[in-house]
Design a protein around this motif. Sequence first.
Motif, PDB file in Angstrom:
ATOM      1  N   ASN A 144     -11.969  39.867  11.382  1.00 57.94           N
ATOM      2  CA  ASN A 144     -10.865  38.925  11.548  1.00 57.94           C
ATOM      3  C   ASN A 144     -11.395  37.749  12.354  1.00 57.94           C
ATOM      4  N   LYS A 145     -10.542  36.788  12.648  1.00 63.52           N
ATOM      5  CA  LYS A 145     -10.930  35.641  13.472  1.00 63.52           C
ATOM      6  C   LYS A 145      -9.879  35.435  14.544  1.00 63.52           C
TER       7      LYS A 145
ATOM      8  N   LEU B  93     -26.141  48.571  22.919  1.00 56.33           N
ATOM      9  CA  LEU B  93     -25.266  47.836  21.992  1.00 56.33           C
ATOM     10  C   LEU B  93     -24.914  46.431  22.487  1.00 56.33           C
ATOM     11  N   ARG B  94     -25.487  46.001  23.588  1.00 59.93           N
ATOM     12  CA  ARG B  94     -25.068  44.730  24.175  1.00 59.93           C
ATOM     13  C   ARG B  94     -25.368  43.531  23.271  1.00 59.93           C
ATOM     14  N   GLU B  95     -26.520  43.495  22.664  1.00 58.74           N
ATOM     15  CA  GLU B  95     -26.824  42.369  21.776  1.00 58.74           C
ATOM     16  C   GLU B  95     -25.895  42.386  20.563  1.00 58.74           C
ATOM     17  N   GLU B  96     -25.620  43.578  20.042  1.00 63.46           N
ATOM     18  CA  GLU B  96     -24.692  43.706  18.918  1.00 63.46           C
ATOM     19  C   GLU B  96     -23.288  43.255  19.331  1.00 63.46           C
TER      20      GLU B  96
ATOM     21  N   TYR C 284     -19.238  36.726  18.708  1.00 62.69           N
ATOM     22  CA  TYR C 284     -19.478  35.411  18.086  1.00 62.69           C
ATOM     23  C   TYR C 284     -18.839  35.366  16.697  1.00 62.69           C
ATOM     24  N   ASP C 285     -19.037  36.411  15.909  1.00 66.43           N
ATOM     25  CA  ASP C 285     -18.487  36.469  14.549  1.00 66.43           C
ATOM     26  C   ASP C 285     -16.962  36.486  14.533  1.00 66.43           C
ATOM     27  N   LEU C 286     -16.346  37.145  15.514  1.00 64.03           N
ATOM     28  CA  LEU C 286     -14.892  37.299  15.534  1.00 64.03           C
ATOM     29  C   LEU C 286     -14.155  36.064  16.051  1.00 64.03           C
TER      30      LEU C 286
END
Length: 194
Positions: A100-101, A118-121, A127-129
């Motif tokens: 979603n955004k 998992l921090r980089e992920e 960023y993507d959301l």
Amino acid sequence: MTKFDKTYWDTKYRNNKTGWDIGYISTPIKTYIDQISEKNKSILIPGGGNSYEAEYLHKNGFKNVSVIDIAKQPLINLHNRFPSFHEKDLIHANFFDHQNKYDLIIEQTFFCALDPTLREEYVNKMYDLLNDGGKLVGLLFDFELTNEGPPFGGNIIEYIQLFYAKFEVRILERCYNSIKPRDGRELFFIFVKK
């Protein structure tokens, strides 16, 4: 998959082992929310737990608030406390699978609960959301990162190195209004998607 998976968190809630849950919205997050005038912002609270932040936002007229958690019980708890909170906005899923955004994502004890591998992920997913110019706002712990946890700590230098490629660091500073048990151990931040 890390050991901090759905089963781990479901067990924590089932056995009421939720020491991070203070029972109300934390003061730094409340102070930030109180200065937001645009009530139609799309807001996500990831790893929201019992999400007193979502309840506070909803009670204060915010129209587009979603909570995502891998554990079902805290979402049920929120809905039981606040039945008018839309069930469609209580998302029982893995944050890293969410699509979603949002204009704003509120960070409250989610980052510190994740396996540090998992921090980089986490940064990439945030960023993507976020919509262009969207904000990631909240609290990060300021104590030495060890293998003991959750919660897992970190410090300003580590956080800047982790986020700087994708986010403008507007604020990253020691909280002046932390709750007493966390005083001197929290950083308030505002990161803006580049």
